[in-house]
Design a protein around this motif. Sequence first.
Motif, PDB file in Angstrom:
ATOM      1  N   UNK A 117      44.757   8.283 -31.631  1.00 26.99           N
ATOM      2  CA  UNK A 117      46.172   7.968 -32.261  1.00 26.99           C
ATOM      3  C   UNK A 117      45.917   9.244 -33.496  1.00 26.99           C
ATOM      4  N   UNK A 118      47.155  10.038 -34.496  1.00 23.96           N
ATOM      5  CA  UNK A 118      46.894  11.423 -34.822  1.00 23.96           C
ATOM      6  C   UNK A 118      47.262  11.064 -36.383  1.00 23.96           C
ATOM      7  N   UNK A 119      47.448  10.548 -37.445  1.00 22.55           N
ATOM      8  CA  UNK A 119      48.099  10.694 -38.448  1.00 22.55           C
ATOM      9  C   UNK A 119      48.158  11.892 -39.215  1.00 22.55           C
ATOM     10  N   UNK A 120      48.968  12.216 -39.830  1.00 20.62           N
ATOM     11  CA  UNK A 120      48.655  13.624 -41.282  1.00 20.62           C
ATOM     12  C   UNK A 120      50.454  13.611 -41.657  1.00 20.62           C
ATOM     13  N   UNK A 121      50.654  13.570 -43.146  1.00 22.30           N
ATOM     14  CA  UNK A 121      51.829  13.154 -44.143  1.00 22.30           C
ATOM     15  C   UNK A 121      52.003  11.990 -43.435  1.00 22.30           C
ATOM     16  N   UNK A 122      54.345  11.736 -43.246  1.00 14.82           N
ATOM     17  CA  UNK A 122      54.415  11.020 -42.586  1.00 14.82           C
ATOM     18  C   UNK A 122      54.421  11.082 -41.520  1.00 14.82           C
ATOM     19  N   UNK A 123      54.002  11.825 -40.625  1.00 14.81           N
ATOM     20  CA  UNK A 123      53.651  11.885 -39.071  1.00 14.81           C
ATOM     21  C   UNK A 123      52.601  10.618 -38.596  1.00 14.81           C
ATOM     22  N   UNK A 124      53.079  10.392 -37.451  1.00  9.61           N
ATOM     23  CA  UNK A 124      51.785   9.302 -36.766  1.00  9.61           C
ATOM     24  C   UNK A 124      51.932   9.140 -35.381  1.00  9.61           C
ATOM     25  N   UNK A 125      51.199   8.729 -34.744  1.00 11.80           N
ATOM     26  CA  UNK A 125      51.587   8.662 -33.189  1.00 11.80           C
ATOM     27  C   UNK A 125      50.737   9.478 -32.212  1.00 11.80           C
ATOM     28  N   UNK A 126      50.590   8.955 -30.872  1.00 13.17           N
ATOM     29  CA  UNK A 126      49.178   8.935 -30.403  1.00 13.17           C
ATOM     30  C   UNK A 126      49.652  11.267 -29.671  1.00 13.17           C
TER      31      UNK A 126
END
Length: 543
Positions: A117-126
């Motif tokens: 599961x990836x997060x970066x700033x306001x991005x998040x998703x598999x």
Amino acid sequence: MKAFASCSKWLPLALGLGAWAAVACSSEPSQTPPPGGNGTAGTNVGTGGSAVGTAGANTQPTAGTPNNGTAGSSIGTGGSTSTGGASTGTAGAGTAGAGTAGAGMAGGSGDGLFGGYHTSGDWSGFAFAFETAPATISPKNFESMVGVDGPYCVKGTVPGTAAYTSIAAVGVHVNQLQGKDAEIKTLVPQGDGLSVDITVKGGEKTIRVQLEGPMALTDPLQRWCTNLTANASGTIKEVVPWGSFNTECWVAEGGAAYTKQPIARAIAYVPDSGVVGTDYQYDFCLNDIGPDSVTGRGTGSVVASCGNSVTWSSASLSGTQDAQSAGNAYRAQANFWNPVNGSFTMSLLPGAGFKLDTQSCKTTTASPCSFPSVYVGVDGSGDRSTGSLPKVASSITSIPTCMGWSSGGTPKTDEYNVSFDVWFNSNAQASEAEEFLMIWYRDPPSFQPAGMFPVANGVVVGGQTWTLWHGPNHQGRKTTSFVAPNGIADGMAYQFDLMDFINEAAERGYITKSKNLIAVMGGLEVWGGGQGASITGFKTEIK
């Protein structure tokens, strides 16, 4: 009875996380591979695309830049399955034609843990990986990367085909909750551009990065790409302005520029050479990808320790015992308030923390066995620390706060969270909460925060990305929870301003700032396991 934790609401795994997440299906061609980074995408066939040259002939790439047609969308629905089971995914189709089906797995493993599961700033998703024959890729998914966000490394071969139908890629969804068969949503990217961090370990040095809209499978105008080439050390680390992406990045000054349309995912891949017999070997890692300069609410940082030092009135606690620091600035409570079975003991630490020395209680109910914790303010028995609480929340300017913790080698399958529990009540002298706010550093595999499902993800507060939950707890009281998707600060400490979280919740209508802040607690909600885990430090100041 000692202080109740706000009590996470349990969603039995037997129900599947699909109870709150839409399932991707073959009738939704805009859906990408199954969530969780746990399945291979459906196939990805690209448009041939005319390269620049005389009489339609391909010109030679410059400095290794691929000069070929559009890769097809990365979209292809992986089959939905029971947890941990494999199935056959629906074939994805590119503009040039249809490909073979990809094999998919449902997100998550049988123990309720979700990897990749990836997060970066306001991005998040598999994160996910896929290839279209005759290309090869390894690994096929990232399901084993539980609690680890990258690097997402892939390697293989992209053989050249006359129709540009060979592709191998790694990608991330930008707006997807962390759960089985989670719906893939879109967002409009923020910030100055796309921050890309790739390490090329071998083979082809030019990587194409592509943004994709929700209908990218059938609409090539929803695919915007750019070509990036690694330096001599194999590094690609730059911010690409959003306007530098376009729909025909293989043609000089060709295609329509990206103007911040909603996107569903971003991928990095090695395109087909377009020449039969010209194969590209690749071996690269996607270290990070996401929007640059996204500003959330407030700041925060992971640090070595909270830097606090106290002397406790007792060396250890068990059952419902408690202790206070010198001057009563902090209090500690064993808080074994739901003793369904077993027992536990905890030793107090000089950083205003504690360690679970023994712990044998186990429960599958919504209410945890215990909430051993350190706090300022009041507990459920009316015991109070000295200091600034209670205080009307709207009159508080800041609450510099820090908590450190260590898993102590406990398995990832152990059922405990690491959390703050913040209490609000209209009665300043109350010893229980009318409203709760929680911040979860660690999310146990089988238990979720209060509420049926998350209300938002990609929420940036205190320099971190959170999934936001809101709903009634087991007592029917409003509870707002900020959950770190991959966990945070194990073996370290996280410092921040608690008022940033309170203000975020209040602006969403979840917390009533006219009420009194009566307690700030930090500890472990324990449903099972946890022996050896510790809160290494705790520090907070009401201003």
